[in-house]
Structures are given as C-alpha cells and as structure tokens.
Design a protein around this motif. Structure first.
Motif, PDB file in Angstrom:
ATOM      1  N   GLU A 125       0.598  -1.179  -0.259  1.00  0.00           N
ATOM      2  CA  GLU A 125       0.013  -0.217   0.240  1.00  0.00           C
ATOM      3  C   GLU A 125       0.721   1.113   0.064  1.00  0.00           C
ATOM      4  O   GLU A 125       0.892   2.319  -0.303  1.00  0.00           O
ATOM      5  CB  GLU A 125      -0.839  -0.159   1.059  1.00  0.00           C
ATOM      6  CG  GLU A 125      -2.335  -1.218   1.186  1.00  0.00           C
ATOM      7  CD  GLU A 125      -1.476  -2.053   1.150  1.00  0.00           C
ATOM      8  OE1 GLU A 125      -0.765  -2.469   1.928  1.00  0.00           O
ATOM      9  OE2 GLU A 125      -2.452  -3.299   1.065  1.00  0.00           O
TER      10      GLU A 125
ATOM     11  N   ALA B 226       2.017   2.267  -2.874  1.00  0.00           N
ATOM     12  CA  ALA B 226       1.616   2.385  -4.185  1.00  0.00           C
ATOM     13  C   ALA B 226       0.661   3.643  -4.488  1.00  0.00           C
ATOM     14  O   ALA B 226       1.443   4.664  -5.183  1.00  0.00           O
ATOM     15  CB  ALA B 226      -0.334   1.443  -4.124  1.00  0.00           C
ATOM     16  N   PHE B 227       1.094   4.099  -2.698  1.00  0.00           N
ATOM     17  CA  PHE B 227       1.210   5.634  -1.648  1.00  0.00           C
ATOM     18  C   PHE B 227       2.115   6.621  -3.233  1.00  0.00           C
ATOM     19  O   PHE B 227       1.793   7.725  -3.179  1.00  0.00           O
ATOM     20  CB  PHE B 227       1.064   6.154  -1.121  1.00  0.00           C
ATOM     21  CG  PHE B 227       1.631   7.466  -0.411  1.00  0.00           C
ATOM     22  CD1 PHE B 227      -0.079   8.033  -0.255  1.00  0.00           C
ATOM     23  CD2 PHE B 227       2.380   7.799   0.286  1.00  0.00           C
ATOM     24  CE1 PHE B 227       0.237   9.736   0.280  1.00  0.00           C
ATOM     25  CE2 PHE B 227       2.131   9.230   1.071  1.00  0.00           C
ATOM     26  CZ  PHE B 227       1.432  10.392   0.733  1.00  0.00           C
TER      27      PHE B 227
ATOM     28  N   ARG C   2       4.236   5.753  -5.677  1.00  0.00           N
ATOM     29  CA  ARG C   2       4.390   5.747  -6.589  1.00  0.00           C
ATOM     30  C   ARG C   2       3.084   6.895  -8.066  1.00  0.00           C
ATOM     31  O   ARG C   2       3.806   8.260  -8.735  1.00  0.00           O
ATOM     32  CB  ARG C   2       3.831   4.019  -7.505  1.00  0.00           C
ATOM     33  CG  ARG C   2       4.728   3.963  -7.315  1.00  0.00           C
ATOM     34  CD  ARG C   2       4.040   2.173  -8.116  1.00  0.00           C
ATOM     35  NE  ARG C   2       5.095   1.003  -8.455  1.00  0.00           N
ATOM     36  CZ  ARG C   2       5.842   0.949  -9.004  1.00  0.00           C
ATOM     37  NH1 ARG C   2       5.846   1.972 -10.228  1.00  0.00           N
ATOM     38  NH2 ARG C   2       7.124  -0.282  -8.855  1.00  0.00           N
ATOM     39  N   LYS C   3       1.939   7.890  -6.754  1.00  0.00           N
ATOM     40  CA  LYS C   3       1.451   8.602  -6.983  1.00  0.00           C
ATOM     41  C   LYS C   3       2.220   9.700  -6.817  1.00  0.00           C
ATOM     42  O   LYS C   3       1.842  10.712  -7.754  1.00  0.00           O
ATOM     43  CB  LYS C   3       0.243   8.317  -6.054  1.00  0.00           C
ATOM     44  CG  LYS C   3      -1.106   6.903  -7.004  1.00  0.00           C
ATOM     45  CD  LYS C   3      -2.281   7.069  -6.007  1.00  0.00           C
ATOM     46  CE  LYS C   3      -3.320   5.506  -6.458  1.00  0.00           C
ATOM     47  NZ  LYS C   3      -4.151   5.256  -5.872  1.00  0.00           N
ATOM     48  N   GLN C   4       2.718   9.945  -5.434  1.00  0.00           N
ATOM     49  CA  GLN C   4       3.271  11.589  -4.830  1.00  0.00           C
ATOM     50  C   GLN C   4       4.287  11.479  -5.944  1.00  0.00           C
ATOM     51  O   GLN C   4       4.646  12.885  -5.206  1.00  0.00           O
ATOM     52  CB  GLN C   4       2.405  11.122  -3.721  1.00  0.00           C
ATOM     53  CG  GLN C   4       1.615  10.307  -2.804  1.00  0.00           C
ATOM     54  CD  GLN C   4       0.840  11.461  -3.604  1.00  0.00           C
ATOM     55  OE1 GLN C   4       0.873  13.289  -3.634  1.00  0.00           O
ATOM     56  NE2 GLN C   4      -0.770  11.352  -3.421  1.00  0.00           N
ATOM     57  N   THR C   5       5.272  10.541  -5.663  1.00  0.00           N
ATOM     58  CA  THR C   5       6.706  11.005  -6.182  1.00  0.00           C
ATOM     59  C   THR C   5       7.084  10.327  -7.515  1.00  0.00           C
ATOM     60  O   THR C   5       6.138   9.821  -8.037  1.00  0.00           O
ATOM     61  CB  THR C   5       7.446  10.252  -4.759  1.00  0.00           C
ATOM     62  OG1 THR C   5       7.288   9.109  -5.453  1.00  0.00           O
ATOM     63  CG2 THR C   5       7.062  10.801  -3.025  1.00  0.00           C
TER      64      THR C   5
ATOM     65  N   TYR D 199      12.377   6.568  -3.962  1.00  0.00           N
ATOM     66  CA  TYR D 199      11.710   7.375  -4.743  1.00  0.00           C
ATOM     67  C   TYR D 199      13.183   9.103  -3.930  1.00  0.00           C
ATOM     68  O   TYR D 199      13.400   9.107  -4.048  1.00  0.00           O
ATOM     69  CB  TYR D 199      10.689   7.765  -4.354  1.00  0.00           C
ATOM     70  CG  TYR D 199      10.130   8.528  -2.357  1.00  0.00           C
ATOM     71  CD1 TYR D 199       9.940   9.472  -2.195  1.00  0.00           C
ATOM     72  CD2 TYR D 199       9.985   7.632  -1.542  1.00  0.00           C
ATOM     73  CE1 TYR D 199      10.551  10.032  -0.988  1.00  0.00           C
ATOM     74  CE2 TYR D 199       9.870   7.685   0.321  1.00  0.00           C
ATOM     75  CZ  TYR D 199      10.057   9.120   0.559  1.00  0.00           C
ATOM     76  OH  TYR D 199       9.741   9.626   1.282  1.00  0.00           O
TER      77      TYR D 199
ATOM     78  N   ARG E  67       5.755  -0.556 -14.312  1.00  0.00           N
ATOM     79  CA  ARG E  67       5.308  -0.889 -12.988  1.00  0.00           C
ATOM     80  C   ARG E  67       5.561  -2.650 -13.803  1.00  0.00           C
ATOM     81  O   ARG E  67       6.103  -2.982 -14.687  1.00  0.00           O
ATOM     82  CB  ARG E  67       3.875  -1.012 -13.006  1.00  0.00           C
ATOM     83  CG  ARG E  67       3.927  -0.023 -12.534  1.00  0.00           C
ATOM     84  CD  ARG E  67       1.782   0.053 -12.536  1.00  0.00           C
ATOM     85  NE  ARG E  67       0.508   1.435 -11.972  1.00  0.00           N
ATOM     86  CZ  ARG E  67       1.153   1.341  -9.991  1.00  0.00           C
ATOM     87  NH1 ARG E  67       1.293   0.109  -9.387  1.00  0.00           N
ATOM     88  NH2 ARG E  67       0.489   1.757  -9.928  1.00  0.00           N
TER      89      ARG E  67
END
Length: 291
Positions: A236, A239-240, A242-245, A261, A291
C-alpha cells in the motif's frame, strides 16, 4: 571532437521518428550514450558511423562537415555494431588480415604487425588458431574490438557491447575500453547504468529519440542530491509513493518492499535520506520505474 546539430531521423515505413532534433557535443574520452531499448541509441551511432543517412541535421568532426568528408572520417573510425558477425570459419589472424586489406593496408609486413598488436591489446594471445565460431561471446566482443582498432582510429563507436556477457567478461571488456580510450573519442552505448558508472565522465540520456540530459555524470546525479529517500513498508505504501513521487527502485527483502523515491521532502515519517546513484538519476530522468 564530434558535434551533432539538430539531427532527426524519420523512418519512411510507418513514419516513425527515431531521433528528434538531437544536438550533442562529444569530447575526447569515453562518452556514454544511455537509454532504454528503442531510445534511438543505435540509430544515432549508425548515422555517425556513416552507415545510415539522417533525415535532417548535420554532424561535424574536428570542424569538418561529415557528409562532405566521409572518406576522411571513415579512415579515422573504428566501429563495433550491436550485432556482430565475424566470419565464423576464419581464425582471428585470418579475419584481421581481411580487415586490414579492406582498410587499404597492402603491405604484408605492416598487416602482420598491426594484427599482432590488436590481438595483444584485446587479450587474445594464444587463441590465434581457434576458429571464430568456437569463440565465447566475450571473446567475440574482443575480436570485434580488435577489428575496430585496425588502422589506429581516432574515433571508436561501440554499440551495446556488454549485452549477454557474464560478469567476468563484462568487467574485462569495460577495463579494456578504459585502456584503449586514451587519446581517442569512444562513443559507448548501453541501457545498463552500471556499465558507465566508473567509465564515463560525460553522458547523454536518450528517451524516444530526445535528449533528456547532456553533460557531466556528476551533474546528472547531483540533480537529485538531497532528494532521494528510502522507505521500507507495505505494498500500500508503494502504491501511495508511486502516486506522490518518482519511484526509482523497489526491491522486496523479507517480504517487505524497499522503495527508493525522489521528492523535495520525505513523504513518510519512516523514510530515510540515502545517497543518490547514477541509476536513481537515470530512472528519475525517464519518469520513474515502470510497473
């Protein structure tokens, strides 16, 4: 010095743009051309080697326009393409003798001397009687470098030479490149950042035919200095982040993802700053790992 100005290559079939307005200055020493498969590395090297024509743009070698001085440039060039077929029925001496003749070296004594020097340089002494079809992959790469060195070229173009080599042969080959780069320009393409980690001062990063970075390797890595973090957490968390950084690597150790990251500041309380690597900078320039 090689200077490339606004080089574009569009393949007629499908109108695919392999190079898009690429401009480079390639100094003396080993120049690293890095990018994913399909980034345009082989295309640009084939154009520099004069075996492919550009759609538009110009290339200058020591201030002279390449297309107007092809014969002069070719006499200063050694080329090892990505796919190397080296006359499997010949031994290395017979093969290099053929290369000498093709390069206009007519004197038999001179050919013999140049062949012996090339074989010694690439570490194939003792392998002269073996047919090339019986060489290992690493030995074939060395033979390829030997033929490129015939004529003592000022410029060497070497396309993806370490692909498929075992670790020992790969290290030998990289050390060989470092050795032969003295007083030469060596253009070395790869998609493996470790190949140029300790080899090149100046690099170009290509992606989809465009230049993403051009300059010194230290400056490239320095762009993310103080901005690279590692977080050990859950899927989780991955996934977080990957969206933010921009995530540059994920390795799973003991069932937990170790996520590296790039961000201006840490995105989790348990993230720790780490030293950036060339691979971090490279993946960041390409927009993060797929991915």
């Amino acid at each position: 010095m090689i200077e490339i100005k606004n080089l574009t290559k569009i393949y007629p079939r499908g109108k695919k743009k392999a190079l898009d307005n690429v401009s480079l200055v390639i100094p003396n020493g080993i120049f690293g051309l890095i990018g994913r498969n399909g980034a345009g590395k082989t295309t640009i090297m084939r154009i520099i080697a004069t075996v492919m024509s550009a759609t538009s743009g110009e290339i200058y070698f020591d201030g002279k326009e390449l297309n107007a001085n092809k014969d002069e440039f070719r006499s200063s060039l050694g080329y090892l393409p990505q796919s190397t077929k080296l006359m499997p029925r010949l031994n290395i001496v017979e093969f290099l003798d053929y290369v000498c003749i093709m390069k206009g070296i007519k004197d038999k004594g001179e050919r013999k001397e140049k062949i012996a020097n090339a074989i010694e340089t690439v570490g194939l002494v003792g392998e002269e009687k073996k047919r090339l079809r019986n060489y290992s992959g690493g030995m074939l790469r060395r033979a390829g470098i030997a033929q490129a060195l015939i004529g003592d070229p000022k410029v060497l173009i070497i396309d993806e030479p370490t692909t498929g080599l075992d670790p020992e042969e790969r290290r030998y080959f990289l050390n060989l490149l470092s050795k032969i780069a003295v007083d030469r320009t060596v253009i070395f393409s790869t998609h493996i950042t470790a190949d140029i980690e300790n080899l090149c001062k100046n690099i170009c990063v290509l992606e989809l035919g465009e230049v993403k970075f051009l300059g010194e390797k230290a400056d490239f890595v320095g762009r993310i200095e103080g901005k690279i973090f590692q977080h050990i957490g859950t899927s989780e968390d991955e996934a977080f982040l990957r969206k933010q950084t921009v995530v540059t690597s994920v390795s799973h150790i003991d069932g937990k993802p170790h996520i590296r990251y790039v961000a201006d500041e840490a995105f989790t309380d348990t993230s720790t700053p780490v030293e950036p690597t060339l691979e971090d900078a490279y993946i960041y320039a390409l927009g993060g790992i797929r991915r």
